[in-house]
Design a protein around this motif. Structure first.
Motif, PDB file in Angstrom:
ATOM      1  N   ASP A 164       0.922  -1.385  -0.402  1.00 56.69           N
ATOM      2  CA  ASP A 164       0.178  -0.132  -0.160  1.00 56.69           C
ATOM      3  C   ASP A 164       0.751   1.052   0.041  1.00 56.69           C
ATOM      4  O   ASP A 164       0.840   1.705   0.438  1.00 56.69           O
ATOM      5  N   LEU A 165       1.816   1.280  -0.514  1.00 55.33           N
ATOM      6  CA  LEU A 165       2.823   2.169  -0.462  1.00 55.33           C
ATOM      7  C   LEU A 165       3.443   2.795   0.614  1.00 55.33           C
ATOM      8  O   LEU A 165       3.878   3.936   1.310  1.00 55.33           O
ATOM      9  N   THR A 166       3.356   1.761   1.956  1.00 54.10           N
ATOM     10  CA  THR A 166       3.941   2.585   2.757  1.00 54.10           C
ATOM     11  C   THR A 166       4.991   2.063   3.144  1.00 54.10           C
ATOM     12  O   THR A 166       5.430   0.798   3.028  1.00 54.10           O
TER      13      THR A 166
ATOM     14  N   GLU B  58       2.952   9.785   8.850  1.00 54.48           N
ATOM     15  CA  GLU B  58       2.589   9.718   9.285  1.00 54.48           C
ATOM     16  C   GLU B  58       2.416   9.430  10.976  1.00 54.48           C
ATOM     17  O   GLU B  58       1.189   9.338  11.412  1.00 54.48           O
TER      18      GLU B  58
ATOM     19  N   SER C  23       5.155  14.172  -2.752  1.00 58.38           N
ATOM     20  CA  SER C  23       6.188  13.117  -2.251  1.00 58.38           C
ATOM     21  C   SER C  23       7.065  12.899  -3.857  1.00 58.38           C
ATOM     22  O   SER C  23       8.711  13.104  -3.358  1.00 58.38           O
TER      23      SER C  23
ATOM     24  N   ALA D 293       9.115  10.762   0.532  1.00 54.31           N
ATOM     25  CA  ALA D 293       7.768  10.254   1.841  1.00 54.31           C
ATOM     26  C   ALA D 293       7.303  11.175   2.956  1.00 54.31           C
ATOM     27  O   ALA D 293       8.262  11.716   3.000  1.00 54.31           O
ATOM     28  N   ASP D 294       6.176  10.581   3.151  1.00 53.80           N
ATOM     29  CA  ASP D 294       5.502  11.182   3.633  1.00 53.80           C
ATOM     30  C   ASP D 294       5.021  10.780   5.614  1.00 53.80           C
ATOM     31  O   ASP D 294       4.907   9.891   5.187  1.00 53.80           O
TER      32      ASP D 294
ATOM     33  N   THR E  13       3.772   8.660  -1.644  1.00 54.47           N
ATOM     34  CA  THR E  13       2.446   9.701  -3.089  1.00 54.47           C
ATOM     35  C   THR E  13       2.974  10.371  -3.852  1.00 54.47           C
ATOM     36  O   THR E  13       4.891  10.553  -3.814  1.00 54.47           O
ATOM     37  N   GLU E  14       2.284  10.957  -4.541  1.00 51.12           N
ATOM     38  CA  GLU E  14       2.811  11.727  -5.667  1.00 51.12           C
ATOM     39  C   GLU E  14       3.257  12.431  -5.746  1.00 51.12           C
ATOM     40  O   GLU E  14       4.242  12.947  -6.160  1.00 51.12           O
TER      41      GLU E  14
ATOM     42  N   TYR F  61       5.799   5.644   7.283  1.00 56.84           N
ATOM     43  CA  TYR F  61       6.169   6.867   5.818  1.00 56.84           C
ATOM     44  C   TYR F  61       4.808   6.210   5.214  1.00 56.84           C
ATOM     45  O   TYR F  61       4.592   4.937   5.387  1.00 56.84           O
ATOM     46  N   ARG F  62       5.233   7.625   4.474  1.00 57.90           N
ATOM     47  CA  ARG F  62       3.760   6.809   2.848  1.00 57.90           C
ATOM     48  C   ARG F  62       4.553   7.585   1.311  1.00 57.90           C
ATOM     49  O   ARG F  62       4.552   9.073   1.699  1.00 57.90           O
TER      50      ARG F  62
ATOM     51  N   LEU G 102       4.724   3.850 -10.241  1.00 54.05           N
ATOM     52  CA  LEU G 102       4.116   5.073  -9.971  1.00 54.05           C
ATOM     53  C   LEU G 102       5.762   5.914 -10.465  1.00 54.05           C
ATOM     54  O   LEU G 102       5.562   7.631 -11.129  1.00 54.05           O
TER      55      LEU G 102
END
Length: 805
Positions: free
Chosen positions: A515-517, A539, A553, A536-537, A550-551, A547-548, A586
């Protein structure tokens, strides 16, 4: 015999023992034994000595003060009467008082050192003055014990309640004025004081008429002795009312019992985990400050709403956020900065160094700052005297005694032994017994200090950690190793060295999930943390950071100069699990689109080798506000700035890259703003308590002996002044209190008469001068030396005696 005479009878070992017990007496080194005796009886030095005594020893000191006769001599038998319930511990406590020379002389003729009465107050053990010093009628009643007992038993219940309250101490109280048809008390024009006397129906009036209370506060010029404002309970009445509990009140020769104990290893493990969490929370709070500057209030401090936002960003409650903010400010990690004439709060350059330091060193910086900062974060959120909220970093949080309370709480916990976990209430009670002058009246601050120690990881499961105990050890001064022969080991922070083995080893890998974590199973290395912050962001935190990807990041990493190959290499190198296919897609997808459009300033232009993509942008209705127009098949221009053009394109789902005038891509990294800040404070060696080695003590004692030999031949001041300074050659002489010296100087200023003034100069020498006082204000005496006709200024705390010429 004066204290100076007693000190002259000591051998070198005795003098060294006194200086070791009271090291403040040698800052600076006195010139002779008379100067040493005068300094030992000053208010400041006496207060320092009394601060180290426990509750029971202070009660024994009260017994000595109560046992004095009219000549100021306390007999051993009289002292024993007051301390009979605990005779053996009282003897040990009396030995402690004599070792510090707070009392001195032969065992049967003890005297109290000058300055003790001034520091402790006029009411030993909460008992009033003898009746003979208050009124003749009260003295007559007190002289007949049977009649006194009958008078107390005859008191009505309201009057008896007043007696019991005053007997518990302090023995003085104020009385209310008589009511005048329900109106408030009348005051004479411009003069403070009541027009009417006490309420004739009050129990105080009954007690005064029965001579069980003595009126003491008759306003000046009142004329009517019945118009008093305060009363005092005679000592004899107080002793009668305390017949069940004892003259000194309930005695506790030993400290109160403590609660359960923990295994030291369990306490260290729990404290280390909390220390790691405190560092993570502080890092999150500082990151939130770096992302968005907090505007300070005009009255100073951080408002309620900004503090609440910071607490949410750090994932903590508001009291913890206030504590971390105060500690970070004390550590020099945040500071105030002016932005467009509006004061704000930003991280300092020290924050950039701190965040890449090892975890133990980061915690050590926070712990050192908390240990020495003169602020009380627990006050944040309370109301001040004007019912206004107290804000974080505001001036109302300043408390000079906060470090003293922290030291008392942790020292009391350390004295209980390894693993002791008594609980906050029992710990405060224990600290109040060991150092009552430091803790009593500051119980709330002591409880807050215990809670702060737990939040920061200084304690674990209620017990003091082994590394937290090092806070009580003074830092070795820098001048102890001037040549640097001890090498780099001497520069290591002992706190960080002790904590580091208890922390999990920093990890250099992550666990990628479908799940991209991104899960970091432990504290990340500084390099890994910097890479994850960009790609990454964050969380959540705790035992493992999550972290996750995302587009946003990935685009942030591409804007900072990473390529798709760099990102693939980063995730492949750092992950201990297979890289999910969704993450690869991604990164590839954003990498293909990233930089397909290039923006410049024309005010701004947009160019691309893909004519179809450029045509799509020109026809996109979402970009109509940009007023794009075609200059060529591969170029569009806009009248708006480049930054607005790029942001609008990204909001519409495009991935432009800004470029400079030469056509080179401009790498974008997160902008950081920093406030100017200095070095963080460290735990200093207290300059008032120097390290007295045997060699240094021997040198000081030798210097005192030589100074005494010189001073014995120079005695030019009057005998009265020498007696007040403790410099008499024989016979008893009372040491003049600081209050008495100030009263003599005030009278000399009014009368314009010369006085002999004894004082301690900056080098510790005791000198005497014949002066004509000019003014006495703001803590200084301005006086003219009649011999040289020169005007001098003397600090009042250095004046030891004053005698009219």
């Amino acid at each position: 015999m004066s204290l100076a005479d007693v000190l002259r009878t000591l051998d070198d070992a005795g003098l060294a023992a006194l200086l070791r017990r009271r090291p403040d007496l040698v800052v600076p080194v006195p010139t002779d034994l008379a100067a040493l005796a005068a300094r030992a009886q000053t208010r400041h030095s006496t207060a320092r000595a009394l601060d180290t005594l426990d509750e029971f020893t202070l009660r024994v000191l009260d017994a000595v003060r109560l046992a004095r006769d009219a000549d100021g001599v306390a007999r051993a038998a009289a002292i024993a009467e007051y301390t009979a319930p605990a005779a053996a511990p009282a003897a040990a406590a009396l030995a402690t008082l004599r070792a510090g020379y707070l009392v001195y002389g032969p065992p049967d003729t003890l005297r109290v050192a000058g300055g003790v009465d001034e520091v402790c107050g006029p009411y030993p053990a909460g008992l009033g003055r003898p009746a003979v010093q208050l009124s003749a009628a009260a003295a007559t009643l007190a002289a007949d014990p049977a009649r006194l007992r009958r008078a107390v038993l005859a008191a009505p219940p309201p009057a008896r309640a007043v007696l019991e309250r005053l007997a518990a101490g302090p023995p003085v109280g104020t009385v209310s004025a008589a009511a005048d048809n329900g109106r408030p008390e009348r005051r004479s024009g411009g003069r403070r004081g009541r027009e009417s006397g006490p309420d004739p129906d009050s129990p105080v009036v009954w007690l005064v008429d029965a001579h069980l209370l003595a009126p003491t506060g008759v306003p000046a010029g009142a004329g009517d002795p019945a118009r008093y404002e305060s009363v005092e309970l005679p000592r004899e009445v107080g002793l009668l009312l305390r017949r069940d509990t004892g003259a000194l009140g309930p005695l506790r020769p030993t400290p109160p019992p403590v609660g359960p104990t923990r295994e030291q290893g369990q306490a260290d493990a729990a404290g280390a985990g909390q220390a790691m969490e405190a560092v993570r929370q502080a890092d999150a709070l500082l990151a939130a400050l770096a992302a968005e500057q907090v505007v300070l209030l005009r009255t100073g401090g951080v408002g309620v709403q900004p503090l609440r936002r910071l607490a949410r960003a750090a994932g903590v409650d508001e009291p913890t956020a206030a504590l971390l903010l105060e500690v970070c400010a004390a550590a020099g990690l945040v500071a105030e900065v002016e932005s467009q004439s509006v004061p704000g709060l930003l991280p300092t350059p020290r924050y950039d160094t701190w965040r890449v330091s090892p975890l133990a060193a980061r915690w050590s910086a926070l712990a050192d700052a908390w240990w020495v900062m003169p602020r009380q974060p627990g006050l944040v959120g309370s109301r001040d005297d004007r019912d206004r909220p107290v804000n974080a970093l505001a001036a109302e949080v300043e408390r000079s005694g906060a470090p003293v309370v922290r030291r008392a709480v942790l020292a009391a916990l350390a004295a209980l032994g390894d693993g002791a976990a008594p609980g906050d209430e029992a710990l405060v009670d224990h600290a109040a017994w060991r150092w009552p002058r430091r803790v009593l009246g500051r119980e709330a601050a002591a409880r807050q200090a215990a809670a702060e120690a737990a939040r920061l990881g200084v304690t674990g499961r209620g017990a003091l950690t082994s590394y937290g105990r090092l806070l009580l050890t003074p830092v070795e001064p820098a001048d102890e190793d001037p040549l640097g022969v001890r090498g780099a080991a001497a520069a290591l922070d002992p706190l960080a060295v002790a904590l580091d083995p208890l922390l999990p080893a920093p990890v250099d890998h992550v666990l990628l999930q479908a799940d991209l974590t991104v899960v970091v199973p432990g504290p990340p290395e500084p390099t890994l943390a910097a890479e994850l912050e960009l790609a990454a962001d964050h969380e959540s935190g705790g035992g493992a950071d999550v972290y996750r990807v995302t587009e946003a990041s990935v685009r942030r990493a591409l804007d900072a100069g990473y390529t798709t190959d760099d990102l693939h290499g980063l995730f492949g190198r750092r992950s201990r699990t297979p890289v999910p296919q969704t993450l690869t897609y991604l990164v590839d997808d954003l990498g293909r689109r990233h930089g397909g459009l290039r923006a410049g300033s024309a005010a701004a232009y947009l160019r691309s080798d893909d004519e179809a993509l450029l045509a799509e942008a020109a026809a996109d209705r979402r970009l109509a506000p940009l007023a794009l127009r075609r200059l060529a098949a591969t170029v569009l221009v806009s009248p708006f700035p480049q930054a607005r053009l790029v942001q609008a394109l990204r909001d519409a789902g495009y991935a432009p890259v800004p470029e400079d005038a030469a056509g080179a891509a401009v790498l974008a990294s997160p902008r950081t703003r920093r406030a100017p800040g200095g070095a963080a404070p460290r735990r200093p060696v207290n300059p008032a308590v120097p390290a007295l080695t045997d060699v240094r003590l021997a040198g000081i004692v030798d210097q005192l002996r030589r100074g005494e030999a010189r001073a014995s031949t120079i005695r030019r001041a009057p005998a009265a002044l020498r007696a007040a300074q403790g410099q008499v050659d024989s016979g008893p002489a009372a040491v003049q209190s600081h209050t008495e010296a100030i009263a003599v100087l005030q009278q000399a200023v009014r009368d314009r008469r010369p006085v002999w003034v004894g004082y301690v100069d900056p080098h510790g020498a005791t000198l005497s001068r014949l002066l004509l006082p000019v003014s006495l204000a703001a803590g200084y005496l301005r006086a003219e030396d009649e011999r040289t006709e020169t005007l001098h200024t003397f600090a009042l705390h250095r004046i030891t005696a004053a005698v009219p010429a």
